[in-house]
Design a protein around this motif. Structure first.
Motif, PDB file in Angstrom:
ATOM      1  N   MET A 142       3.449  -3.257  -5.894  1.00  0.00           N
ATOM      2  CA  MET A 142       4.370  -2.766  -6.925  1.00  0.00           C
ATOM      3  C   MET A 142       4.601  -1.263  -6.795  1.00  0.00           C
ATOM      4  O   MET A 142       5.725  -0.789  -6.992  1.00  0.00           O
ATOM      5  CB  MET A 142       3.835  -3.113  -8.316  1.00  0.00           C
ATOM      6  CG  MET A 142       3.930  -4.564  -8.667  1.00  0.00           C
ATOM      7  SD  MET A 142       5.616  -5.216  -8.583  1.00  0.00           S
ATOM      8  CE  MET A 142       6.392  -4.270  -9.868  1.00  0.00           C
ATOM      9  N   ALA A 143       3.570  -0.509  -6.469  1.00  0.00           N
ATOM     10  CA  ALA A 143       3.721   0.939  -6.302  1.00  0.00           C
ATOM     11  C   ALA A 143       4.663   1.250  -5.145  1.00  0.00           C
ATOM     12  O   ALA A 143       5.504   2.150  -5.242  1.00  0.00           O
ATOM     13  CB  ALA A 143       2.367   1.591  -6.090  1.00  0.00           C
TER      14      ALA A 143
ATOM     15  N   LEU B  26       7.061  -0.739  -4.056  1.00  0.00           N
ATOM     16  CA  LEU B  26       8.407  -1.111  -4.513  1.00  0.00           C
ATOM     17  C   LEU B  26       8.978  -0.082  -5.472  1.00  0.00           C
ATOM     18  O   LEU B  26      10.163   0.271  -5.383  1.00  0.00           O
ATOM     19  CB  LEU B  26       8.371  -2.497  -5.178  1.00  0.00           C
ATOM     20  CG  LEU B  26       8.135  -3.679  -4.253  1.00  0.00           C
ATOM     21  CD1 LEU B  26       7.977  -4.963  -5.054  1.00  0.00           C
ATOM     22  CD2 LEU B  26       9.270  -3.805  -3.238  1.00  0.00           C
ATOM     23  N   ILE B  27       8.160   0.422  -6.375  1.00  0.00           N
ATOM     24  CA  ILE B  27       8.624   1.440  -7.317  1.00  0.00           C
ATOM     25  C   ILE B  27       9.033   2.706  -6.567  1.00  0.00           C
ATOM     26  O   ILE B  27      10.074   3.303  -6.844  1.00  0.00           O
ATOM     27  CB  ILE B  27       7.538   1.744  -8.366  1.00  0.00           C
ATOM     28  CG1 ILE B  27       7.391   0.565  -9.318  1.00  0.00           C
ATOM     29  CG2 ILE B  27       7.848   3.017  -9.141  1.00  0.00           C
ATOM     30  CD1 ILE B  27       6.192   0.652 -10.242  1.00  0.00           C
ATOM     31  N   ALA B  28       8.219   3.112  -5.603  1.00  0.00           N
ATOM     32  CA  ALA B  28       8.502   4.346  -4.857  1.00  0.00           C
ATOM     33  C   ALA B  28       9.744   4.213  -3.985  1.00  0.00           C
ATOM     34  O   ALA B  28      10.472   5.192  -3.792  1.00  0.00           O
ATOM     35  CB  ALA B  28       7.299   4.728  -3.998  1.00  0.00           C
ATOM     36  N   THR B  29      10.007   3.020  -3.481  1.00  0.00           N
ATOM     37  CA  THR B  29      11.136   2.877  -2.550  1.00  0.00           C
ATOM     38  C   THR B  29      12.423   2.425  -3.221  1.00  0.00           C
ATOM     39  O   THR B  29      13.508   2.832  -2.798  1.00  0.00           O
ATOM     40  CB  THR B  29      10.784   1.880  -1.425  1.00  0.00           C
ATOM     41  OG1 THR B  29      10.422   0.632  -1.994  1.00  0.00           O
ATOM     42  CG2 THR B  29       9.660   2.410  -0.571  1.00  0.00           C
TER      43      THR B  29
ATOM     44  N   LEU C 196      13.282   2.540  -6.711  1.00  0.00           N
ATOM     45  CA  LEU C 196      13.775   3.294  -7.860  1.00  0.00           C
ATOM     46  C   LEU C 196      14.213   4.678  -7.422  1.00  0.00           C
ATOM     47  O   LEU C 196      13.458   5.397  -6.775  1.00  0.00           O
ATOM     48  CB  LEU C 196      12.701   3.392  -8.945  1.00  0.00           C
ATOM     49  CG  LEU C 196      12.301   2.076  -9.615  1.00  0.00           C
ATOM     50  CD1 LEU C 196      11.254   2.332 -10.686  1.00  0.00           C
ATOM     51  CD2 LEU C 196      13.505   1.390 -10.231  1.00  0.00           C
ATOM     52  N   ASP C 197      15.418   5.031  -7.786  1.00  0.00           N
ATOM     53  CA  ASP C 197      15.952   6.330  -7.369  1.00  0.00           C
ATOM     54  C   ASP C 197      15.380   7.473  -8.195  1.00  0.00           C
ATOM     55  O   ASP C 197      15.236   8.583  -7.714  1.00  0.00           O
ATOM     56  CB  ASP C 197      17.481   6.332  -7.496  1.00  0.00           C
ATOM     57  CG  ASP C 197      18.131   5.397  -6.504  1.00  0.00           C
ATOM     58  OD1 ASP C 197      17.533   5.140  -5.454  1.00  0.00           O
ATOM     59  OD2 ASP C 197      19.247   4.913  -6.792  1.00  0.00           O
TER      60      ASP C 197
ATOM     61  N   ALA D 112      10.889   9.204  -8.096  1.00  0.00           N
ATOM     62  CA  ALA D 112      10.082   8.918  -6.916  1.00  0.00           C
ATOM     63  C   ALA D 112       9.430  10.203  -6.433  1.00  0.00           C
ATOM     64  O   ALA D 112      10.079  11.233  -6.406  1.00  0.00           O
ATOM     65  CB  ALA D 112      10.937   8.322  -5.807  1.00  0.00           C
TER      66      ALA D 112
ATOM     67  N   GLY E 135       6.868   8.023 -10.316  1.00  0.00           N
ATOM     68  CA  GLY E 135       6.815   6.744 -11.027  1.00  0.00           C
ATOM     69  C   GLY E 135       5.728   5.855 -10.457  1.00  0.00           C
ATOM     70  O   GLY E 135       4.972   5.212 -11.190  1.00  0.00           O
ATOM     71  N   ALA E 136       5.626   5.837  -9.139  1.00  0.00           N
ATOM     72  CA  ALA E 136       4.584   5.033  -8.487  1.00  0.00           C
ATOM     73  C   ALA E 136       3.198   5.611  -8.752  1.00  0.00           C
ATOM     74  O   ALA E 136       2.241   4.870  -8.983  1.00  0.00           O
ATOM     75  CB  ALA E 136       4.845   4.956  -6.985  1.00  0.00           C
TER      76      ALA E 136
ATOM     77  N   TYR F 154       2.260   4.685 -12.229  1.00  0.00           N
ATOM     78  CA  TYR F 154       1.925   3.257 -12.286  1.00  0.00           C
ATOM     79  C   TYR F 154       0.506   3.013 -11.781  1.00  0.00           C
ATOM     80  O   TYR F 154      -0.275   2.304 -12.416  1.00  0.00           O
ATOM     81  CB  TYR F 154       2.938   2.453 -11.469  1.00  0.00           C
ATOM     82  CG  TYR F 154       2.655   0.983 -11.456  1.00  0.00           C
ATOM     83  CD1 TYR F 154       2.963   0.185 -12.547  1.00  0.00           C
ATOM     84  CD2 TYR F 154       2.065   0.382 -10.356  1.00  0.00           C
ATOM     85  CE1 TYR F 154       2.688  -1.166 -12.543  1.00  0.00           C
ATOM     86  CE2 TYR F 154       1.786  -0.968 -10.336  1.00  0.00           C
ATOM     87  CZ  TYR F 154       2.107  -1.740 -11.434  1.00  0.00           C
ATOM     88  OH  TYR F 154       1.825  -3.072 -11.422  1.00  0.00           O
TER      89      TYR F 154
END
Length: 100
Positions: A66-67, A69-72, A74-75, A78, A81-82, A85
């Protein structure tokens, strides 16, 4: 008004910590019981620690995926956010460990 709410929140937090210390000492000072009770509590503790180890192994894989995915994906925010999380997941795991 805002300062008053802040002081009330800080006082409530401090009181909560004082109560936690008080109740922790009361529980630790209580007798553990007879031999059978000690044996059962030891078995429960071993089982719960085994459960947590297995659960945290799988949860850590999920958190890592998930980290990423969040880092890659979400614009905004970054990589923070990761990082937030993962930090939240670590604190949640720590709370679960302390609770056991």
């Amino acid at each position: 008004m805002t300062d008053t709410i802040l002081y009330i929140a800080l006082a409530a937090g401090a009181l909560g910590l004082v109560l936690a210390v008080f109740y922790t000492r009361a529980v630790l000072a209580a007798p553990r019981g007879n031999e059978r009770m000690v044996e059962l509590s030891t078995a429960i503790r071993e089982g719960s620690m085994t459960f947590l180890k297995r659960e945290y192994t799988w949860v850590s894989v999920f958190v890592l995926v998930m980290a990423i995915l969040i880092a890659t994906l979400l614009d905004w925010g970054a990589p923070w956010g990761a990082v937030a999380y993962v930090f939240g997941a670590v604190l949640s795991a720590l709370a679960g460990f302390i609770g056991m």
